[in-house]
Design a protein around this motif. Structure first.
Motif, PDB file in Angstrom:
ATOM      1  N   VAL A  97       2.658  -8.354  -6.120  1.00  0.00           N
ATOM      2  CA  VAL A  97       3.999  -8.339  -6.711  1.00  0.00           C
ATOM      3  C   VAL A  97       3.937  -8.922  -8.128  1.00  0.00           C
ATOM      4  O   VAL A  97       4.515  -8.372  -9.068  1.00  0.00           O
ATOM      5  CB  VAL A  97       5.007  -9.137  -5.832  1.00  0.00           C
ATOM      6  CG1 VAL A  97       6.385  -9.162  -6.467  1.00  0.00           C
ATOM      7  CG2 VAL A  97       5.091  -8.551  -4.427  1.00  0.00           C
ATOM      8  N   LYS A  98       3.171  -9.999  -8.253  1.00  0.00           N
ATOM      9  CA  LYS A  98       3.051 -10.664  -9.554  1.00  0.00           C
ATOM     10  C   LYS A  98       2.403  -9.717 -10.574  1.00  0.00           C
ATOM     11  O   LYS A  98       2.862  -9.580 -11.711  1.00  0.00           O
ATOM     12  CB  LYS A  98       2.200 -11.943  -9.374  1.00  0.00           C
ATOM     13  CG  LYS A  98       1.797 -12.661 -10.639  1.00  0.00           C
ATOM     14  CD  LYS A  98       2.931 -13.559 -11.122  1.00  0.00           C
ATOM     15  CE  LYS A  98       2.569 -14.446 -12.303  1.00  0.00           C
ATOM     16  NZ  LYS A  98       2.082 -13.772 -13.482  1.00  0.00           N
ATOM     17  N   ASP A 120       0.802  -1.225   0.000  1.00  0.00           N
ATOM     18  CA  ASP A 120       0.000   0.000   0.000  1.00  0.00           C
ATOM     19  C   ASP A 120       0.838   1.279   0.000  1.00  0.00           C
ATOM     20  O   ASP A 120       0.383   2.331   0.464  1.00  0.00           O
ATOM     21  CB  ASP A 120      -0.952   0.040   1.223  1.00  0.00           C
ATOM     22  CG  ASP A 120      -1.905  -1.133   1.212  1.00  0.00           C
ATOM     23  OD1 ASP A 120      -2.224  -1.624   0.106  1.00  0.00           O
ATOM     24  OD2 ASP A 120      -2.311  -1.565   2.304  1.00  0.00           O
ATOM     25  N   LYS A 121       2.047   1.191  -0.476  1.00  0.00           N
ATOM     26  CA  LYS A 121       2.904   2.374  -0.488  1.00  0.00           C
ATOM     27  C   LYS A 121       3.336   2.708  -1.914  1.00  0.00           C
ATOM     28  O   LYS A 121       3.110   3.801  -2.415  1.00  0.00           O
ATOM     29  CB  LYS A 121       4.100   2.120   0.451  1.00  0.00           C
ATOM     30  CG  LYS A 121       5.138   3.202   0.564  1.00  0.00           C
ATOM     31  CD  LYS A 121       4.629   4.581   0.875  1.00  0.00           C
ATOM     32  CE  LYS A 121       4.107   4.764   2.287  1.00  0.00           C
ATOM     33  NZ  LYS A 121       3.588   6.153   2.480  1.00  0.00           N
ATOM     34  N   ASN A 122       3.950   1.726  -2.565  1.00  0.00           N
ATOM     35  CA  ASN A 122       4.515   1.992  -3.892  1.00  0.00           C
ATOM     36  C   ASN A 122       4.172   0.886  -4.888  1.00  0.00           C
ATOM     37  O   ASN A 122       4.873   0.720  -5.875  1.00  0.00           O
ATOM     38  CB  ASN A 122       6.051   2.122  -3.774  1.00  0.00           C
ATOM     39  CG  ASN A 122       6.701   0.834  -3.309  1.00  0.00           C
ATOM     40  OD1 ASN A 122       6.017  -0.139  -2.964  1.00  0.00           O
ATOM     41  ND2 ASN A 122       8.017   0.805  -3.299  1.00  0.00           N
ATOM     42  N   ASP A 123       3.111   0.114  -4.585  1.00  0.00           N
ATOM     43  CA  ASP A 123       2.910  -1.145  -5.313  1.00  0.00           C
ATOM     44  C   ASP A 123       1.635  -1.216  -6.161  1.00  0.00           C
ATOM     45  O   ASP A 123       1.176  -2.299  -6.507  1.00  0.00           O
ATOM     46  CB  ASP A 123       2.961  -2.328  -4.321  1.00  0.00           C
ATOM     47  CG  ASP A 123       1.844  -2.277  -3.281  1.00  0.00           C
ATOM     48  OD1 ASP A 123       1.123  -1.245  -3.214  1.00  0.00           O
ATOM     49  OD2 ASP A 123       1.684  -3.250  -2.537  1.00  0.00           O
ATOM     50  N   THR A 124       1.066  -0.074  -6.526  1.00  0.00           N
ATOM     51  CA  THR A 124      -0.189  -0.119  -7.299  1.00  0.00           C
ATOM     52  C   THR A 124       0.078  -0.322  -8.800  1.00  0.00           C
ATOM     53  O   THR A 124       1.211  -0.162  -9.277  1.00  0.00           O
ATOM     54  CB  THR A 124      -0.980   1.196  -7.153  1.00  0.00           C
ATOM     55  OG1 THR A 124      -0.203   2.235  -7.767  1.00  0.00           O
ATOM     56  CG2 THR A 124      -1.236   1.553  -5.697  1.00  0.00           C
ATOM     57  N   ASP A 125      -1.009  -0.611  -9.528  1.00  0.00           N
ATOM     58  CA  ASP A 125      -0.907  -0.740 -10.990  1.00  0.00           C
ATOM     59  C   ASP A 125      -0.416   0.572 -11.612  1.00  0.00           C
ATOM     60  O   ASP A 125       0.397   0.567 -12.545  1.00  0.00           O
ATOM     61  CB  ASP A 125      -2.281  -1.072 -11.601  1.00  0.00           C
ATOM     62  CG  ASP A 125      -2.713  -2.499 -11.272  1.00  0.00           C
ATOM     63  OD1 ASP A 125      -1.942  -3.200 -10.575  1.00  0.00           O
ATOM     64  OD2 ASP A 125      -3.805  -2.901 -11.713  1.00  0.00           O
ATOM     65  N   SER A 177       4.375  -6.381   0.250  1.00  0.00           N
ATOM     66  CA  SER A 177       3.228  -6.510  -0.654  1.00  0.00           C
ATOM     67  C   SER A 177       2.854  -7.981  -0.775  1.00  0.00           C
ATOM     68  O   SER A 177       3.728  -8.854  -0.662  1.00  0.00           O
ATOM     69  CB  SER A 177       3.600  -5.986  -2.041  1.00  0.00           C
ATOM     70  OG  SER A 177       4.095  -4.673  -1.950  1.00  0.00           O
ATOM     71  N   THR A 178       1.584  -8.242  -1.053  1.00  0.00           N
ATOM     72  CA  THR A 178       1.174  -9.649  -1.206  1.00  0.00           C
ATOM     73  C   THR A 178       1.810 -10.227  -2.476  1.00  0.00           C
ATOM     74  O   THR A 178       2.099  -9.485  -3.424  1.00  0.00           O
ATOM     75  CB  THR A 178      -0.360  -9.765  -1.361  1.00  0.00           C
ATOM     76  OG1 THR A 178      -0.721  -9.059  -2.563  1.00  0.00           O
ATOM     77  CG2 THR A 178      -1.088  -9.180  -0.164  1.00  0.00           C
ATOM     78  N   PRO A 179       1.987 -11.541  -2.506  1.00  0.00           N
ATOM     79  CA  PRO A 179       2.579 -12.159  -3.699  1.00  0.00           C
ATOM     80  C   PRO A 179       1.755 -11.847  -4.963  1.00  0.00           C
ATOM     81  O   PRO A 179       2.323 -11.643  -6.038  1.00  0.00           O
ATOM     82  CB  PRO A 179       2.545 -13.652  -3.385  1.00  0.00           C
ATOM     83  CG  PRO A 179       2.502 -13.740  -1.895  1.00  0.00           C
ATOM     84  CD  PRO A 179       1.786 -12.514  -1.408  1.00  0.00           C
TER      85      PRO A 179
END
Ligand code: SAH
Ligand code: SF4
Length: 413
Positions: free
Chosen positions: A360-361, A315-320, A355-357
């Motif tokens: 990440v995927k 929830d920091k840098n991992d969005t689409d 981040s959840t796997p």
């Protein structure tokens, strides 16, 4: 205490103590590890050898030190027997002291090491099917305080010397049994036909990704890597060495010009707001400036891509959107890039989650669909705290408030 001189470092308020190229020892002898051939020649001449002798002996000794890994002048069989005690009286062949060696269930090994003046630092060896990578430290601690990095919570004690940096590689070769066999006293030359015996996991690659920011210790890192790359020395190709920086823009060009190794950049975020928070150095050298320096990096090409490290924080840098923006930026600057996605390695008290796997995927897929390779790096050696960003010794800890204050000061400087 080591004899140190003060040197100011960009982005750093207080001068950082830097050990001299030769750290005086109580017994008056000089440790040759970390010194280039010319410096060894000079020392031999100062100790009384005539110039021709000094040159020849320096060449021979250099070969024994860095190519064969001997730690005793008596083992230098092509040097006259009478000359060997002369060397032993004046010089030593040092290694960092090993405080503790740990072995992970996945084969990763971590060593806690100690400098002659008592500072602890770490190195990690990561064996894979087709390579063995040594993760080398450049400083004791780090001044940069990236919010997700355990090393950043340590007080910087000092830069490591060239000897302490190259010493890690030499120690790893000792531990892995990777010197040519003939380097051991007592074995005759006939047995020395390049039998690099190891437990099947040769040290083939080096990454400057241990403790510290290598570009804040440029001269010493350069000196050490020159010895690692020297064909008469450790003889590792520059293509197998990667230096990772959090983005010390003013030193990146010199890194390419003068060292010439592969570059990895700890990008970790694609907006100013987020990168300012997690990599505080961003307030000094922003994303655009950093990517421009990458575009200008000497030697980067499609055959030698720049690695962009991206730690995945929930929830920091991992969005689409972040993933798409990453692709856009790398394309805008026409970067020969690959992205390394590193699932965040948690540590006690860290402000972030992994981040959840699935996330990440998905992130990896978007970058990949954008035409850029984005493998997910499997965490290694977690059970022994050897994974990326987990390196932290018991050295003095700083409070969060103190770290924030220092980071702010460093940026203003
Ligand atoms: N100072 C340099 C090199 C050492 S850090 C740099 O920052 O690039 C090596 C890599 O580990 C960097 O990409 C860093 O951002 C990453 N890292 C640090 N802490 C981490 C953590 N807790 N989990 C995953 N990666 C981390
Ligand atoms: Fe230092 Fe690198 Fe850790 Fe940042 S990520 S605090 S630069 S070691």
């Amino acid at each position: 205490m080591a004899d140190t001189t003060l040197m100011s470092i960009p982005g750093q308020v207080d001068p950082v103590p830097v050990a001299r190229d030769i750290t005086p020892r109580e017994d008056g002898r000089v440790d040759l590890i970390g010194l280039p051939k010319d410096r060894i020649r000079e020392l031999f001449a100062e100790a009384g050898l005539d110039p021709k002798q000094a040159k020849l002996r320096a060449k021979q000794v250099f070969h024994w030190l860095y190519h064969r890994g001997v730690t005793d002048f008596e083992a230098m069989t092509d040097i006259a027997k009478t000359m060997r005690p002369w060397l032993t009286e004046r010089f030593v062949i040092g290694r960092p002291e090993v405080v503790e060696a740990q072995h992970s269930t996945d084969g990763t090994r971590k060593w806690l090491l100690k400098t002659a003046d008592g500072h602890e630092f770490e190195m990690v060896f990561i064996p894979d099917a087709d390579r063995g990578t040594l993760c080398v430290s450049s400083q004791v601690g780090c001044t940069l305080n990236c919010r997700f990095c355990h090393t950043g919570t340590m007080k910087l004690v000092r830069n490591l010397t060239p000897g302490e940096i190259v010493g890690q590689v030499m120690l790893a070769r000792d531990a892995l049994g990777e010197w040519p066999k003939g380097s051991m006293a007592g074995l005759d030359e006939a047995e020395d036909e390049g039998h690099y015996t190891s437990d099947g996991r040769l040290l083939t690659n080096i990454v400057m990704m241990g403790m510290g920011e290598p570009l804040y210790n440029f001269e010493n890192v350069k000196g050490a890597l020159k010895l690692v790359m020297d064909g008469d020395g450790l003889a590792l190709s520059k293509r197998r060495i990667t230096l990772s920086t959090s983005g010390v823009v003013p030193m990146m060009d010199r890194c390419g010009q003068e060292i010439g190794v592969n570059l990895a950049v700890s990008l970790h975020a694609v907006t100013k707001e987020i990168r300012d928070e997690i990599v505080p150095l961003n307030k000094k050298y922003g994303i655009e400036e950093l990517l421009q320096a990458c575009a200008d990096y000497p030697g980067a090409s499609n055959a030698r891509r720049i690695t962009f490290e991206y730690v995945m924080l929930k929830d920091k840098n991992d969005t689409d959107e972040h993933a798409r923006e990453l692709v856009r930026l790398l394309k805008q600057y026409k970067l020969p890039a690959k992205v390394n996605l590193i699932p965040f390695n948690p540590w006690p008290g860290a402000a972030y989650d992994t981040s959840t796997p699935e996330r990440v995927k998905r992130f990896s897929d978007i970058v990949f669909e954008g035409g850029i390779s984005a493998p997910v790096r499997t965490p290694r050696g977690r059970d022994i705290d050897a994974a990326c960003g987990q390196l932290k010794t018991s050295a003095e800890k700083k409070s969060r408030a103190q770290r924030d204050r220092e980071a702010a000061e460093a940026i203003e400087a």
